[in-house]
Motif scaffolding. Structure first.
Motif, PDB file in Angstrom:
ATOM      1  N   GLY A  92       0.779  -1.228   0.000  1.00  0.00           N
ATOM      2  CA  GLY A  92       0.000   0.000   0.000  1.00  0.00           C
ATOM      3  C   GLY A  92       0.812   1.281   0.000  1.00  0.00           C
ATOM      4  N   LYS A  93       2.143   1.180  -0.087  1.00  0.00           N
ATOM      5  CA  LYS A  93       2.995   2.370  -0.062  1.00  0.00           C
ATOM      6  C   LYS A  93       3.856   2.423  -1.315  1.00  0.00           C
ATOM      7  N   SER A  94       4.581   3.516  -1.462  1.00  0.00           N
ATOM      8  CA  SER A  94       5.439   3.699  -2.634  1.00  0.00           C
ATOM      9  C   SER A  94       6.876   3.322  -2.337  1.00  0.00           C
ATOM     10  N   GLY A  95       7.569   2.936  -3.383  1.00  0.00           N
ATOM     11  CA  GLY A  95       9.001   2.687  -3.350  1.00  0.00           C
ATOM     12  C   GLY A  95       9.600   3.273  -4.615  1.00  0.00           C
ATOM     13  N   ARG A  96      10.801   2.827  -4.981  1.00  0.00           N
ATOM     14  CA  ARG A  96      11.457   3.343  -6.183  1.00  0.00           C
ATOM     15  C   ARG A  96      11.789   2.183  -7.113  1.00  0.00           C
ATOM     16  N   VAL A  97      11.628   2.417  -8.418  1.00  0.00           N
ATOM     17  CA  VAL A  97      12.010   1.441  -9.434  1.00  0.00           C
ATOM     18  C   VAL A  97      12.882   2.113 -10.477  1.00  0.00           C
ATOM     19  N   LEU A  98      13.697   1.300 -11.141  1.00  0.00           N
ATOM     20  CA  LEU A  98      14.501   1.762 -12.263  1.00  0.00           C
ATOM     21  C   LEU A  98      13.718   1.416 -13.516  1.00  0.00           C
ATOM     22  N   TYR A  99      13.288   2.425 -14.243  1.00  0.00           N
ATOM     23  CA  TYR A  99      12.460   2.249 -15.430  1.00  0.00           C
ATOM     24  C   TYR A  99      13.014   3.117 -16.537  1.00  0.00           C
ATOM     25  N   ASP A 110      -1.359  -4.474  -6.457  1.00  0.00           N
ATOM     26  CA  ASP A 110      -2.048  -5.167  -5.370  1.00  0.00           C
ATOM     27  C   ASP A 110      -1.582  -4.539  -4.057  1.00  0.00           C
ATOM     28  N   HIS A 111      -2.453  -3.807  -3.389  1.00  0.00           N
ATOM     29  CA  HIS A 111      -2.083  -3.049  -2.189  1.00  0.00           C
ATOM     30  C   HIS A 111      -1.718  -3.927  -1.003  1.00  0.00           C
ATOM     31  N   THR A 112      -1.893  -5.241  -1.113  1.00  0.00           N
ATOM     32  CA  THR A 112      -1.560  -6.135  -0.007  1.00  0.00           C
ATOM     33  C   THR A 112      -0.187  -6.771  -0.165  1.00  0.00           C
ATOM     34  N   LEU A 113       0.460  -6.573  -1.308  1.00  0.00           N
ATOM     35  CA  LEU A 113       1.757  -7.197  -1.577  1.00  0.00           C
ATOM     36  C   LEU A 113       2.912  -6.252  -1.276  1.00  0.00           C
ATOM     37  N   ALA A 114       4.018  -6.846  -0.830  1.00  0.00           N
ATOM     38  CA  ALA A 114       5.282  -6.120  -0.690  1.00  0.00           C
ATOM     39  C   ALA A 114       6.219  -6.662  -1.763  1.00  0.00           C
ATOM     40  N   ILE A 132       2.666   2.090 -11.660  1.00  0.00           N
ATOM     41  CA  ILE A 132       1.943   0.996 -11.033  1.00  0.00           C
ATOM     42  C   ILE A 132       2.596  -0.285 -11.542  1.00  0.00           C
ATOM     43  N   VAL A 133       3.069  -1.136 -10.618  1.00  0.00           N
ATOM     44  CA  VAL A 133       3.846  -2.310 -11.011  1.00  0.00           C
ATOM     45  C   VAL A 133       3.274  -3.586 -10.387  1.00  0.00           C
ATOM     46  N   MET A 134       3.672  -4.709 -10.991  1.00  0.00           N
ATOM     47  CA  MET A 134       3.361  -6.038 -10.461  1.00  0.00           C
ATOM     48  C   MET A 134       4.654  -6.842 -10.499  1.00  0.00           C
ATOM     49  N   PRO A 135       4.913  -7.644  -9.460  1.00  0.00           N
ATOM     50  CA  PRO A 135       6.141  -8.448  -9.451  1.00  0.00           C
ATOM     51  C   PRO A 135       6.106  -9.526 -10.536  1.00  0.00           C
ATOM     52  N   GLU A 136       7.272  -9.795 -11.094  1.00  0.00           N
ATOM     53  CA  GLU A 136       7.402 -10.807 -12.148  1.00  0.00           C
ATOM     54  C   GLU A 136       6.929 -12.180 -11.651  1.00  0.00           C
ATOM     55  N   SER A 137       7.272 -12.497 -10.398  1.00  0.00           N
ATOM     56  CA  SER A 137       6.905 -13.811  -9.863  1.00  0.00           C
ATOM     57  C   SER A 137       5.391 -14.022  -9.834  1.00  0.00           C
ATOM     58  N   LEU A 138       4.621 -12.990  -9.619  1.00  0.00           N
ATOM     59  CA  LEU A 138       3.172 -13.101  -9.575  1.00  0.00           C
ATOM     60  C   LEU A 138       2.584 -13.269 -10.980  1.00  0.00           C
ATOM     61  N   ILE A 139       3.194 -12.624 -11.943  1.00  0.00           N
ATOM     62  CA  ILE A 139       2.674 -12.682 -13.316  1.00  0.00           C
ATOM     63  C   ILE A 139       2.970 -14.049 -13.929  1.00  0.00           C
ATOM     64  N   HIS A 140       4.143 -14.643 -13.644  1.00  0.00           N
ATOM     65  CA  HIS A 140       4.532 -15.909 -14.244  1.00  0.00           C
ATOM     66  C   HIS A 140       4.044 -17.122 -13.471  1.00  0.00           C
TER      67      HIS A 140
END
Length: 141
Positions: A92-99, A110-114, A132-140
């Motif tokens: 439910g919070k923000s972080g940083r990504v390299l894009y 998904d606001h429940t995932l870290a 807005i991102v989704m982890p690779e492990s969840l998608i695959h």
């Protein structure tokens, strides 16, 4: 030695416009620079406190007007879909990504995932300057 107020506003305006090239701020710095350039020729006609007030009001109005342009651009489809987390993205919070070679604020769809740092994620959308991102492990899985 008294400083020339016109020169101060010109330097401030040019400096803020140049900052936009170094640190993209969604046009905020450049709009504030343009406001300073508008105040510069009026600097000898009005007191300093009114110069500051005029600059702040012009900046606010121009930032609000420029938001329409920024929102239209943000609605466009994203080119790349992969990114990597630089910091943890707590639930439910923000972080940083390299894009696309730049650091972006991001939060998980998904606001429940870290999402842990240095994880591959997929960009599913954008809200303003936050991806807005989704982890690779969840998608695959």
């Amino acid at each position: 030695m008294a400083l020339n107020p016109t020169l101060i506003w010109l330097l401030l305006g040019i400096g803020l416009c140049l900052i936009e090239f170094i640190v993209p701020t969604a046009f905020v710095a450049s709009v504030m620079g343009i406001s300073a350039l508008i105040v510069a020729p009026l600097a000898h006609l009005i007191p300093f406190s009114l110069q500051i007030l005029l600059w702040m009001m012009l900046s606010l109005v121009l930032v609000l007007l420029s938001r329409r342009f920024v929102r239209q651009k943000a609605a466009k489809k994203l080119d790349a879909t992969e990114a990597e987390t630089l910091t943890e993205i707590p639930p439910g919070k923000s972080g940083r990504v390299l894009y696309e070679g730049n650091s972006w604020a991001a939060r998980c769809e998904d606001h429940t995932l870290a999402i842990a740092p240095h994880q591959k994620v997929y960009v599913t959308g954008r809200q303003g300057t936050t991806l807005i991102v989704m982890p690779e492990s969840l998608i695959h899985s």
